[in-house]
Design a protein around this motif. Structure first.
Motif, PDB file in Angstrom:
ATOM      1  N   PRO A  61       3.330 -12.107  15.035  1.00 29.21           N
ATOM      2  CA  PRO A  61       2.531 -11.222  15.891  1.00 29.21           C
ATOM      3  C   PRO A  61       3.315  -9.995  16.347  1.00 29.21           C
ATOM      4  O   PRO A  61       4.510 -10.081  16.621  1.00 29.21           O
ATOM      5  CB  PRO A  61       2.186 -12.117  17.088  1.00 29.21           C
ATOM      6  CG  PRO A  61       2.260 -13.497  16.551  1.00 29.21           C
ATOM      7  CD  PRO A  61       3.345 -13.481  15.518  1.00 29.21           C
ATOM      8  N   TYR A  62       2.585  -8.883  16.427  1.00 30.39           N
ATOM      9  CA  TYR A  62       3.209  -7.633  16.837  1.00 30.39           C
ATOM     10  C   TYR A  62       2.499  -7.034  18.045  1.00 30.39           C
ATOM     11  O   TYR A  62       3.109  -6.736  19.047  1.00 30.39           O
ATOM     12  CB  TYR A  62       3.189  -6.649  15.676  1.00 30.39           C
ATOM     13  CG  TYR A  62       3.813  -5.316  15.973  1.00 30.39           C
ATOM     14  CD1 TYR A  62       5.180  -5.192  16.146  1.00 30.39           C
ATOM     15  CD2 TYR A  62       3.027  -4.173  16.079  1.00 30.39           C
ATOM     16  CE1 TYR A  62       5.753  -3.980  16.430  1.00 30.39           C
ATOM     17  CE2 TYR A  62       3.592  -2.950  16.359  1.00 30.39           C
ATOM     18  CZ  TYR A  62       4.955  -2.853  16.531  1.00 30.39           C
ATOM     19  OH  TYR A  62       5.507  -1.646  16.813  1.00 30.39           O
ATOM     20  N   CYS A  63       1.188  -6.882  17.966  1.00 34.06           N
ATOM     21  CA  CYS A  63       0.469  -6.164  19.034  1.00 34.06           C
ATOM     22  C   CYS A  63      -0.087  -7.093  20.111  1.00 34.06           C
ATOM     23  O   CYS A  63      -0.269  -6.675  21.242  1.00 34.06           O
ATOM     24  CB  CYS A  63      -0.656  -5.334  18.441  1.00 34.06           C
ATOM     25  SG  CYS A  63      -2.058  -6.322  17.840  1.00 34.06           S
ATOM     26  N   MET A  64      -0.399  -8.325  19.780  1.00 33.76           N
ATOM     27  CA  MET A  64      -1.005  -9.299  20.680  1.00 33.76           C
ATOM     28  C   MET A  64      -2.336  -8.807  21.268  1.00 33.76           C
ATOM     29  O   MET A  64      -2.748  -9.236  22.335  1.00 33.76           O
ATOM     30  CB  MET A  64      -0.048  -9.677  21.820  1.00 33.76           C
ATOM     31  CG  MET A  64       1.233 -10.310  21.335  1.00 33.76           C
ATOM     32  SD  MET A  64       0.995 -11.849  20.445  1.00 33.76           S
ATOM     33  CE  MET A  64       0.621 -12.950  21.784  1.00 33.76           C
ATOM     34  N   SER A  65      -2.985  -7.882  20.571  1.00 33.42           N
ATOM     35  CA  SER A  65      -4.250  -7.364  21.087  1.00 33.42           C
ATOM     36  C   SER A  65      -5.326  -7.249  20.013  1.00 33.42           C
ATOM     37  O   SER A  65      -6.322  -6.569  20.210  1.00 33.42           O
ATOM     38  CB  SER A  65      -4.017  -6.000  21.728  1.00 33.42           C
ATOM     39  OG  SER A  65      -3.489  -5.094  20.776  1.00 33.42           O
ATOM     40  N   GLY A  66      -5.136  -7.862  18.856  1.00 35.85           N
ATOM     41  CA  GLY A  66      -6.178  -7.874  17.839  1.00 35.85           C
ATOM     42  C   GLY A  66      -6.208  -6.670  16.932  1.00 35.85           C
ATOM     43  O   GLY A  66      -7.186  -6.452  16.230  1.00 35.85           O
ATOM     44  N   VAL A  67      -5.157  -5.874  16.902  1.00 35.34           N
ATOM     45  CA  VAL A  67      -5.152  -4.638  16.124  1.00 35.34           C
ATOM     46  C   VAL A  67      -4.361  -4.761  14.816  1.00 35.34           C
ATOM     47  O   VAL A  67      -4.799  -4.313  13.770  1.00 35.34           O
ATOM     48  CB  VAL A  67      -4.594  -3.467  16.973  1.00 35.34           C
ATOM     49  CG1 VAL A  67      -4.497  -2.194  16.155  1.00 35.34           C
ATOM     50  CG2 VAL A  67      -5.468  -3.245  18.200  1.00 35.34           C
ATOM     51  N   CYS A  68      -3.195  -5.390  14.841  1.00 33.83           N
ATOM     52  CA  CYS A  68      -2.279  -5.298  13.700  1.00 33.83           C
ATOM     53  C   CYS A  68      -2.506  -6.357  12.603  1.00 33.83           C
ATOM     54  O   CYS A  68      -2.053  -6.180  11.484  1.00 33.83           O
ATOM     55  CB  CYS A  68      -0.839  -5.398  14.183  1.00 33.83           C
ATOM     56  SG  CYS A  68      -0.324  -7.046  14.718  1.00 33.83           S
ATOM     57  N   PHE A  69      -3.146  -7.438  12.920  1.00 32.65           N
ATOM     58  CA  PHE A  69      -3.420  -8.528  11.966  1.00 32.65           C
ATOM     59  C   PHE A  69      -2.147  -9.180  11.420  1.00 32.65           C
ATOM     60  O   PHE A  69      -2.160  -9.745  10.343  1.00 32.65           O
ATOM     61  CB  PHE A  69      -4.326  -8.049  10.816  1.00 32.65           C
ATOM     62  CG  PHE A  69      -5.742  -7.812  11.254  1.00 32.65           C
ATOM     63  CD1 PHE A  69      -6.721  -8.756  11.028  1.00 32.65           C
ATOM     64  CD2 PHE A  69      -6.088  -6.646  11.914  1.00 32.65           C
ATOM     65  CE1 PHE A  69      -8.023  -8.543  11.443  1.00 32.65           C
ATOM     66  CE2 PHE A  69      -7.383  -6.419  12.336  1.00 32.65           C
ATOM     67  CZ  PHE A  69      -8.358  -7.373  12.098  1.00 32.65           C
ATOM     68  N   GLU A  70      -1.050  -9.079  12.138  1.00 29.92           N
ATOM     69  CA  GLU A  70       0.196  -9.728  11.709  1.00 29.92           C
ATOM     70  C   GLU A  70       0.236 -11.202  12.117  1.00 29.92           C
ATOM     71  O   GLU A  70       1.128 -11.926  11.717  1.00 29.92           O
ATOM     72  CB  GLU A  70       1.413  -9.007  12.287  1.00 29.92           C
ATOM     73  CG  GLU A  70       1.599  -7.600  11.768  1.00 29.92           C
ATOM     74  CD  GLU A  70       2.044  -7.553  10.307  1.00 29.92           C
ATOM     75  OE1 GLU A  70       2.174  -8.604   9.667  1.00 29.92           O
ATOM     76  OE2 GLU A  70       2.244  -6.439   9.809  1.00 29.92           O
ATOM     77  N   CYS A  71      -0.718 -11.644  12.913  1.00 33.77           N
ATOM     78  CA  CYS A  71      -0.694 -13.004  13.461  1.00 33.77           C
ATOM     79  C   CYS A  71      -1.621 -13.955  12.718  1.00 33.77           C
ATOM     80  O   CYS A  71      -1.936 -15.027  13.227  1.00 33.77           O
ATOM     81  CB  CYS A  71      -1.102 -12.961  14.930  1.00 33.77           C
ATOM     82  SG  CYS A  71      -2.781 -12.327  15.165  1.00 33.77           S
ATOM     83  N   GLN A  82      -7.063 -14.605  13.621  1.00 33.57           N
ATOM     84  CA  GLN A  82      -6.096 -13.890  14.453  1.00 33.57           C
ATOM     85  C   GLN A  82      -5.649 -14.802  15.601  1.00 33.57           C
ATOM     86  O   GLN A  82      -6.391 -15.041  16.552  1.00 33.57           O
ATOM     87  CB  GLN A  82      -6.709 -12.612  15.014  1.00 33.57           C
ATOM     88  CG  GLN A  82      -6.920 -11.536  13.969  1.00 33.57           C
ATOM     89  CD  GLN A  82      -7.611 -10.352  14.562  1.00 33.57           C
ATOM     90  OE1 GLN A  82      -8.798 -10.414  14.867  1.00 33.57           O
ATOM     91  NE2 GLN A  82      -6.867  -9.280  14.748  1.00 33.57           N
ATOM     92  N   CYS A  84      -3.732 -14.285  18.024  1.00 31.78           N
ATOM     93  CA  CYS A  84      -3.644 -13.663  19.351  1.00 31.78           C
ATOM     94  C   CYS A  84      -5.000 -13.602  20.037  1.00 31.78           C
ATOM     95  O   CYS A  84      -5.079 -13.294  21.226  1.00 31.78           O
ATOM     96  CB  CYS A  84      -3.032 -12.265  19.259  1.00 31.78           C
ATOM     97  SG  CYS A  84      -4.081 -11.046  18.431  1.00 31.78           S
TER      98      CYS A  84
HETATM   99  S1  FES Z   1      -0.793  -9.837  17.008  1.00 33.30           S
HETATM  100 FE1  FES Z   1      -1.739  -8.052  16.263  1.00 33.30          FE
HETATM  101  S2  FES Z   1      -3.726  -8.715  15.706  1.00 33.30           S
HETATM  102 FE2  FES Z   1      -2.787 -10.492  16.524  1.00 33.30          FE
END
Ligand code: FES
Length: 102
Positions: A61-71, A82, A84
């Motif tokens: 996870p990178y953004c923890m707000s639903g934007v980056c899709f790394e999680c 996702q 997060c």
């Molecule tokens: S941490 Fe970025 S979308 Fe989940």
């Protein structure tokens, strides 16, 4: 996209936080209840949520707000969720995603 509230009141001072047990890659793992799954996994020491489809490198996870899709994780058999945006729940079965073809 889930609409459940990701904010939860803190336990009263001096009271231990409520925990849930999930299964991560086949092993039991205790996480904070009512917290976003991604946050609980990071606190528990998980650093590889998925593998890059290009080079196979670890992603987390990178953004923890639903934007980056790394999680992205497989949650209860549903791929590419996702973490997060999902609350940790008792008995969840969670798997890291191996994005690189073998
Ligand atoms: S941490 Fe970025 S979308 Fe989940």
């Amino acid at each position: 996209m889930p609409t459940e509230n990701l904010f939860a009141p803190l336990p009263p001072e001096g009271e231990p936080p409520r925990m849930v047990t999930i299964e991560f890659n086949g092993a039991p793992l205790a996480l904070l209840a009512d917290a976003p799954l991604a946050a609980g996994l990071l606190v528990a020491g998980v650093r590889r949520f998925r593998a890059s489809p290009v080079g196979g490198g670890a992603r987390a996870p990178y953004c923890m707000s639903g934007v980056c899709f790394e999680c992205l994780l497989e949650i209860d058999g549903v791929p590419s969720q996702q973490a997060c945006q999902v609350q940790a729940r008792e008995g969840m079965k969670v798997r890291a995603i191996c994005g690189k073809p073998t």
